[in-house]
Every structure is written in structure tokens, then in C-alpha cells.
Design a protein around this motif. Structure first.
Motif, PDB file in Angstrom:
ATOM      1  N   GLY A  47       0.832  -1.047  -0.111  1.00  0.00           N
ATOM      2  CA  GLY A  47       0.053  -0.198   0.073  1.00  0.00           C
ATOM      3  C   GLY A  47       0.917   1.249   0.089  1.00  0.00           C
ATOM      4  O   GLY A  47       0.401   2.341  -0.696  1.00  0.00           O
ATOM      5  N   THR A  48       1.894   1.273   0.778  1.00  0.00           N
ATOM      6  CA  THR A  48       2.839   2.392   0.785  1.00  0.00           C
ATOM      7  C   THR A  48       3.568   2.714  -0.444  1.00  0.00           C
ATOM      8  O   THR A  48       3.277   3.661  -0.988  1.00  0.00           O
ATOM      9  CB  THR A  48       3.867   2.286   1.994  1.00  0.00           C
ATOM     10  OG1 THR A  48       3.506   1.974   3.125  1.00  0.00           O
ATOM     11  CG2 THR A  48       4.888   3.449   1.884  1.00  0.00           C
ATOM     12  N   VAL A  49       3.833   1.495  -1.045  1.00  0.00           N
ATOM     13  CA  VAL A  49       4.413   1.711  -2.676  1.00  0.00           C
ATOM     14  C   VAL A  49       3.632   2.142  -3.624  1.00  0.00           C
ATOM     15  O   VAL A  49       3.932   3.009  -4.368  1.00  0.00           O
ATOM     16  CB  VAL A  49       5.113   0.116  -3.102  1.00  0.00           C
ATOM     17  CG1 VAL A  49       5.639   0.463  -4.345  1.00  0.00           C
ATOM     18  CG2 VAL A  49       6.217  -0.133  -2.172  1.00  0.00           C
ATOM     19  N   VAL A  50       2.361   1.839  -3.459  1.00  0.00           N
ATOM     20  CA  VAL A  50       1.271   2.278  -4.491  1.00  0.00           C
ATOM     21  C   VAL A  50       0.975   3.560  -4.305  1.00  0.00           C
ATOM     22  O   VAL A  50       0.660   4.650  -5.242  1.00  0.00           O
ATOM     23  CB  VAL A  50       0.061   1.325  -4.294  1.00  0.00           C
ATOM     24  CG1 VAL A  50      -0.994   1.950  -5.183  1.00  0.00           C
ATOM     25  CG2 VAL A  50       0.491  -0.192  -4.789  1.00  0.00           C
ATOM     26  N   GLY A  51       0.770   3.985  -3.048  1.00  0.00           N
ATOM     27  CA  GLY A  51       0.507   5.254  -2.698  1.00  0.00           C
ATOM     28  C   GLY A  51       1.494   6.304  -3.130  1.00  0.00           C
ATOM     29  O   GLY A  51       1.322   7.467  -3.689  1.00  0.00           O
ATOM     30  N   PHE A  52       2.907   6.008  -2.693  1.00  0.00           N
ATOM     31  CA  PHE A  52       3.986   6.944  -2.858  1.00  0.00           C
ATOM     32  C   PHE A  52       4.160   6.976  -4.726  1.00  0.00           C
ATOM     33  O   PHE A  52       4.505   7.839  -5.304  1.00  0.00           O
ATOM     34  CB  PHE A  52       5.295   6.456  -2.439  1.00  0.00           C
ATOM     35  CG  PHE A  52       5.539   6.916  -1.017  1.00  0.00           C
ATOM     36  CD1 PHE A  52       5.639   8.179  -0.645  1.00  0.00           C
ATOM     37  CD2 PHE A  52       5.563   6.008   0.091  1.00  0.00           C
ATOM     38  CE1 PHE A  52       5.802   8.960   0.668  1.00  0.00           C
ATOM     39  CE2 PHE A  52       5.637   6.510   1.441  1.00  0.00           C
ATOM     40  CZ  PHE A  52       5.656   7.822   1.536  1.00  0.00           C
ATOM     41  N   GLY A  53       4.084   5.808  -5.362  1.00  0.00           N
ATOM     42  CA  GLY A  53       4.116   5.816  -6.655  1.00  0.00           C
ATOM     43  C   GLY A  53       2.992   6.867  -7.448  1.00  0.00           C
ATOM     44  O   GLY A  53       3.557   7.400  -8.217  1.00  0.00           O
ATOM     45  N   LEU A  54       1.826   6.558  -7.072  1.00  0.00           N
ATOM     46  CA  LEU A  54       0.807   7.761  -7.430  1.00  0.00           C
ATOM     47  C   LEU A  54       0.990   9.072  -7.524  1.00  0.00           C
ATOM     48  O   LEU A  54       0.836   9.904  -8.001  1.00  0.00           O
ATOM     49  CB  LEU A  54      -0.555   7.301  -7.064  1.00  0.00           C
ATOM     50  CG  LEU A  54      -1.155   5.999  -7.420  1.00  0.00           C
ATOM     51  CD1 LEU A  54      -2.508   5.584  -6.826  1.00  0.00           C
ATOM     52  CD2 LEU A  54      -1.237   5.776  -9.044  1.00  0.00           C
ATOM     53  N   THR A  55       1.561   9.314  -6.056  1.00  0.00           N
ATOM     54  CA  THR A  55       1.841  10.709  -5.695  1.00  0.00           C
ATOM     55  C   THR A  55       3.098  11.184  -6.483  1.00  0.00           C
ATOM     56  O   THR A  55       3.092  12.247  -6.872  1.00  0.00           O
ATOM     57  CB  THR A  55       2.088  10.769  -4.199  1.00  0.00           C
ATOM     58  OG1 THR A  55       1.083  10.347  -3.386  1.00  0.00           O
ATOM     59  CG2 THR A  55       2.543  12.108  -3.572  1.00  0.00           C
ATOM     60  N   ALA A  56       3.983  10.358  -6.568  1.00  0.00           N
ATOM     61  CA  ALA A  56       5.229  10.611  -7.603  1.00  0.00           C
ATOM     62  C   ALA A  56       4.900  11.093  -8.938  1.00  0.00           C
ATOM     63  O   ALA A  56       5.453  11.939  -9.522  1.00  0.00           O
ATOM     64  CB  ALA A  56       6.271   9.619  -7.305  1.00  0.00           C
ATOM     65  N   ILE A  57       3.714  10.279  -9.253  1.00  0.00           N
ATOM     66  CA  ILE A  57       3.470  10.285 -10.897  1.00  0.00           C
ATOM     67  C   ILE A  57       2.388  11.694 -11.030  1.00  0.00           C
ATOM     68  O   ILE A  57       2.585  12.457 -11.950  1.00  0.00           O
ATOM     69  CB  ILE A  57       2.838   9.190 -11.406  1.00  0.00           C
ATOM     70  CG1 ILE A  57       3.978   8.152 -11.526  1.00  0.00           C
ATOM     71  CG2 ILE A  57       2.377   9.469 -12.797  1.00  0.00           C
ATOM     72  CD1 ILE A  57       3.207   6.568 -11.755  1.00  0.00           C
ATOM     73  N   LEU A  58       1.414  11.703 -10.137  1.00  0.00           N
ATOM     74  CA  LEU A  58       0.481  12.640 -10.329  1.00  0.00           C
ATOM     75  C   LEU A  58       0.311  13.978  -9.277  1.00  0.00           C
ATOM     76  O   LEU A  58      -0.321  14.713  -9.608  1.00  0.00           O
ATOM     77  CB  LEU A  58      -0.965  11.934 -10.505  1.00  0.00           C
ATOM     78  CG  LEU A  58      -1.136  11.035 -11.402  1.00  0.00           C
ATOM     79  CD1 LEU A  58      -2.228  10.059 -11.273  1.00  0.00           C
ATOM     80  CD2 LEU A  58      -1.104  11.639 -12.807  1.00  0.00           C
TER      81      LEU A  58
END
Length: 611
Positions: A47-58
């Protein structure tokens, strides 16, 4: 095969709206966990990886992603099917939001990169203006298109009028008398281009509608100066009948009729039905054999054996039809059998044969030739709306063209205005440039919505004028002596209603139903056509308010029941073979629709353009 089945099952699970809704909730919690800095890992490290990934992209716009997917899933759960363009709009909203937020260094990698390119190319303020404009288009495309249409129309009208002429027009308003009532009108131009522009503005629902202001008591605090219809510039000249092809000559079918008559008698005898063929009439598509039943013979017995009789005659089991509604043949059963040499019907003979009857009609429609060889002509103003159905190859499109041409032979652009809506983009293209047209042929759904809503405003305005003048309909209003502003009849033809309803739903059905309910006295009439006469397209409100039905061959008995409330249309022969339901008459009338070619339409259009 097993792996393929497993893959298909997995895809169905992922595309399930409940799964998508769960994914949207999961994405939201992933972003929430990332915002907490990974301290509360209630969804684990994934969940942390997905959250940080979406925030980094968008960036901050990543929060729109679970909102968008959740909205789509809820719509599908509620049974609301979204058009493919809606998905692209939602995706565009997310990306454009990221770029806009990127201007403040909070749009993530995607937003920041795109913003940097735009700022370097166009500059900060122009880039923001374009992004906000695109965002508004994705959020409310129909409203934004209307804003641009009206702005474009305003600018064109502003810069296309010579100042001297505008001054002359504004100072040339005059007053007149109409049956003792004061009429306030503006001076009008007689040019054909101005007529088309006035009609287009009127149909699109603007305030300068074509209707005079009748004096006396008014609901408005001040009298409104409205622009009347243009001065009538067309005389009594009509297109030459030589523009149209004549009907195909009748072939000698006496041997075929004689043989079929004998075989019907043999079939009746074989199935122990007491009756005999006593009369035969050959029509353009079927031959009608009148059977006189003897005492004790039930019609239900003949109906029960009808498929067997059809096979006995060498036709498909649903090709032979019983007709019990022929006037003047009471006591006889009409058996309609297809003939092998069908005759092509030309509209020229129909117009010639119905010239006396159509002279008393306001909007004559030549439907076709019935099974007894008699022409069928109705007044759309009395109908007052018509629903046309037919599958591919049934002859529906050609029949609609013949109905339009029938109107073009009767009335000039002064008396008849056409609104053609063609979602297929090709069915009405040959009518482009016709002087009877109000505006252009409409091919976009949002333009169709705007046009139909504008027509409801025209209808309301006409009713206001009729109320003030004390008249019940536009026919009475146009007969007022000295009336300088007559109202033309408006015929709206929609070639494929199903496509519009599938894309816009209630936005189309609302104004269509309202026009069908109220527009008759206002002189607005509908011809609605569809290839799919299903219950979700031909709703109860449409069926109730559109009483006239013209049906060609449809796909199934269910479709026939929807359009006609009885079976029969599924067994028609195609190529113009149809059933007409006139609410003012008894039962169904089988007809052969006339044939009109594109070359004939072009000749008629050229006549009206140069008359």
C-alpha cells in the motif's frame, strides 16, 4: 484451453463494477497511508509503494484517481452505461489537473514535466488559459460547445453586417394593424441568406423568434419587438414531375395468378377448410386472393394452417399473410401471396394520382401503393407525428427520402421548413443546400439536443402568439387577413433515433416527447425513424404521443409487437414492403413504398435553389 478460460475469468472479475469500486477504495487508502509518511501501514508495504508511486507520478491530483474510478464503478452498478468518450474525458480531467497543479510544483513527475514544456513553449499565462479551457471542455463539453456556438454566431453577425445597413434596419421598424390588434414588427430583408439565418436563429431557441407580437393584454410588462418571418419570395411554381421516374410497367402475371389460385383451392381442400377463391387483385408486391368461407368455417382454422399453406405454395412459412381489414370486402378473407415479379413504384405516379386529395392537405405524405393498387396519401398535419421502423435492407431510408421529396413537391420554403437530424452522417447528405432546410443537416448529438430544445422554445413562443391572436393553430393564424408574418410548418426528421437515445438518453427523449405532446397546433411535426424498434428505444411515452406508424421488415416478432402491437412486420418481403398504421383508420394497410434516387433528389434541390 484451460489457461485461456482462466484468463477470461480473471478479466471478467477485474471488469466487474464491484471489483472496480473496491480498487478505488484501496487506492484511496494507499494515498492516505502514503500521506502519513508510511507510519500507519494498515495496508502493508505494498500500500505504501502504491501510494508513493501515484503521488510521485500525479502529485496532488492522484486523489482524483480513486474518485474517478469510484464514480465509474457506481454508474455501472446503477446500470448507467457510459459512452467511451466519457472515459477519455475523466482521464483528461485527471491529467490536466496534474499539469495545472504542476505549475505550483505539486503535480508530480507527469504534471511537472508537461507544465515545464508548456511554460517554455507558450508562457505561463497562455498555458494556464489553455489548460483551464480544456479542463472546462472535459468537465462540461455540451455547455462549453453551446457557449462557443453562441459566441461564434454573435461575432459573425456583428462583423458581417455593414454599419450603414444596420442603422437603416434599426430605424426602419414599423407598426401595422391585424384584425384590430396592434402589431409591432421590424423591417425585414428579402434576401434568401437572411431567411436561412433567421430560421436558424429561431430554431436554436434565441430570443428573436419568428413570431409577431399581438397587441392587447400581455403577460410581459412591455411589448416585445420580434422579427417576423421573411417576406414570401416563392410563388406557386413547383418542381416538374419529369424530375421523377415513372413506375415500372405491370408485367403479365395472369398465368401465375391462375396457378396460385388453383393451388390455394387445393390447399384449402387438403386441410379440410371450406372455402374457395372468388376474386384476385394483383398489387405491386403481392397478389390478394379473396376467399369466401362457407358456413361453419372458422378464420382461426385458416390462420392455424397458414404456414402449411405458405409452404404448399412454395414460399417460406411466414410469407403468406391474412388481411381482414380491407374495406368493401366484408365477409371475405384476403390471402396475400408474394408475386415473383415485383413492380418498382415511382413517386411521380403517386403525386399525379393524389393531386386532388393532396391539394386540401397541409403536409401530404405519399406513403405508397396498397395491395389493391390504390395510392395511400396522408396529411402529416392531421397525423400529426410518424414513427418509421425497419431493419437493414428493408427500404426504410429510401422511404424517408420519398416522404421528404413528397413535401418538397407540395410546399415552398415559405410554407415548409425542414430540420434534418442524421447521426449516421450520410443518409441526408444529399439534402445539403436545400432552401427548405433550417440551418445545416445535423450530424452531432449535442447539436441535435440544442436544436430540439430550441424547437420547444419556438413551440412555446408560437403558442403565446396564438393565444394573443385568439387562434387555435397556425392554419387559422396564417389565414388572418393582412397578416404580414405567417408561420411556416416545421417538419423534424430524425433518421436514427436509437443512436441519439443511446448517447444522450433523457436529453433527447425529453424534448422529443414534449414536442410530440404539444407541438401539433404550433405547426411542428416529427418523423422519427429507427432500425431498432426495441422497448428501450420506443418507450411508452413515445408510443403514446406518436400515433402514426410505418413499419418495414424488422428482425423479430418482438420488434413487430413493439412498433405495431402485433406481429407481422417480421414477415415482410423487404425493399419497401411495409405496413402502415393510421390512427384514424381501421387496422393495418400493407403498402409498397415508392423509389426515389439520389439523382432525382439532386434535380429537385437544384430547382428550389434557382427558382
Amino acid at each position: 484451453m484451460a489457461r485461456k478460460a482462466q484468463g477470461n475469468f480473471l478479466i471478467r472479475v477485474l471488469l466487474n463494477p464491484f471489483t472496480q469500486f473496491g480498487i478505488s477504495i484501496y487506492l484511496g487508502f494507499c494515498l492516505l497511508q502514503a500521506q502519513s509518511g508510511g507510519q500507519a501501514e494498515f495496508l502493508g508495504s505494498m500500500g505504501t509503494v502504491v501510494g508513493f508511486g501515484l503521488t510521485a507520478i500525479l502529485g496532488l491530483s492522484a486523489w482524483l484517481l480513486p474518485v474517478a474510478t469510484g464514480f465509474i464503478a457506481l454508474c455501472e452498478i446503477r446500470g448507467q452505461s457510459l459512452a467511451s468518450r466519457t472515459y477519455y474525458r475523466i482521464l483528461g480531467l485527471v491529467i490536466i489537473s496534474a499539469v495545472i497543479i504542476g505549475s505550483a510544483d505539486m503535480g508530480g513527475g507527469l504534471g511537472g514535466t508537461v507544465w515545464a514544456v508548456l511554460e517554455y513553449t507558450l508562457g505561463k499565462y497562455i498555458s494556464l488559459a489553455f489548460l483551464l479551457l480544456f479542463f472546462a471542455f472535459c468537465l462540461a463539453p455540451k455547455e462549453m460547445k453551446q457557449v462557443f456556438y453562441r459566441l461564434n454566431r454573435y461575432l459573425r453577425s456583428t462583423f458581417s453586417v455593414v454599419p450603414g445597413n444596420r442603422t437603416a434596419e434599426s430605424s426602419a421598424s414599423s407598426e401595422g394593424k391585424l384584425d384590430g390588434s396592434e402589431v409591432i414588427i421590424q423591417d425585414q430583408t428579402t434576401s434568401h441568406e437572411t431567411q436561412a439565418n433567421n430560421e436558424e436563429t429561431r430554431i436554436n431557441g434565441h430570443d428573436d423568434l419568428t413570431a409577431p407580437e399581438i397587441g392587447g393584454q400581455s403577460d410581459q410588462p412591455e411589448p416585445t419587438t420580434l422579427e417576423p418571418d421573411p417576406v414570401q419570395k416563392y410563388g406557386d411554381e413547383r418542381p416538374d414531375l419529369d424530375f421523377l421516374h415513372a413506375s415500372q410497367e405491370e408485367t403479365d402475371s395472369r398465368e401465375e395468378v391462375k396457378e396460385t389460385s388453383a393451388r390455394i383451392d387445393a390447399a384449402l381442400k387438403q386441410f379440410e377448410i371450406k372455402g374457395k377463391v372468388e376474386e384476385t387483385v394483383v398489387g405491386p408486391m403481392v397478389a390478394t386472393y379473396f376467399v369466401s368461407p362457407k358456413g361453419g368455417t372458422k378464420i382461426s382454422e385458416l390462420e392455424r394452417h397458414l404456414p402449411d399453406i405458405s409452404r404448399f405454395l412454395g414460399h417460406p412459412e411466414d410469407a403468406v399473410r391474412l388481411n381482414l381489414d380491407i374495406a368493401g370486402r366484408e365477409g371475405k378473407i384476403a390471402v396475400e401471396v408474394p408475386i415473383f415479379n415485383r413492380r418498382i413504384i415511382g413517386l411521380r405516379d403517386l403525386i399525379k394520382d393524389t393531386s386532388t386529395d393532396s391539394a386540401e392537405m397541409l403536409l401530404p405524405l405519399r406513403i405508397g401503393i396498397d395491395t389493391l393498387g390504390s395510392p395511400v396519401c396522408i396529411d402529416l398535419a392531421q397525423l400529426p407525428h410518424l414513427l418509421v421502423a425497419g431493419s437493414t435492407g428493408s427500404g426504410k431510408s429510401i422511404a424517408i427520402n420519398s416522404l421528404i421529396v413528397s413535401l418538397l413537391y407540395h410546399g415552398s420554403p415559405d410554407s415548409i421548413q425542414l430540420v434534418l437530424i442524421d447521426p449516421k452522417m450520410v443518409e441526408f447528405s444529399h439534402f445539403t443546400g436545400l432552401p427548405h432546410l433550417s440551418g445545416e443537416v445535423i450530424t452531432e448529438t449535442d447539436q441535435a439536443v440544442a436544436k430540439l430544445n430550441g424547437l420547444t422554445e419556438v413551440m412555446d413562443e408560437r403558442y403565446r402568439v396564438l393565444r394573443q391572436s385568439g387562434k387555435k393553430n397556425i392554419s387559422e393564424f396564417n389565414e388572418i387577413k393582412g397578416n404580414p408574418s405567417k408561420m411556416p410548418s416545421i417538419v423534424v426528421v430524425i433518421d436514427e433515433l436509437a443512436d441519439l437515445l443511446m448517447e444522450e438518453g433523457k436529453l433527447i427523449e425529453g424534448p422529443v416527447v414534449r414536442l410530440a405532446q404539444k407541438a401539433r397546433a404550433a405547426g411542428i411535426h416529427l418523423i422519427l425513424a429507427t432500425q431498432r424498434p426495441t422497448a428501450d428505444i420506443i418507450t411508452g411515452l413515445i408510443k403514446t404521443n406518436v400515433p402514426g406508424r410505418l413499419t418495414f421488415r424488422v428482425a423479430s416478432k418482438v420488434d413487430s409487437n413493439v412498433i405495431l402491437n402485433q406481429k407481422g412486420a417480421e414477415a415482410l418481403q423487404g425493399k419497401g414492403d411495409g405496413l402502415f398504421l393510421n390512427p384514424a383508420a381501421k387496422g393495418l394497410t400493407r403498402i409498397q413504398a415508392p423509389m426515389v434516387s439520389v439523382k432525382e433528389i439532386e434535380r429537385i434541390k437544384d430547382f428550389w435553389k434557382h427558382v
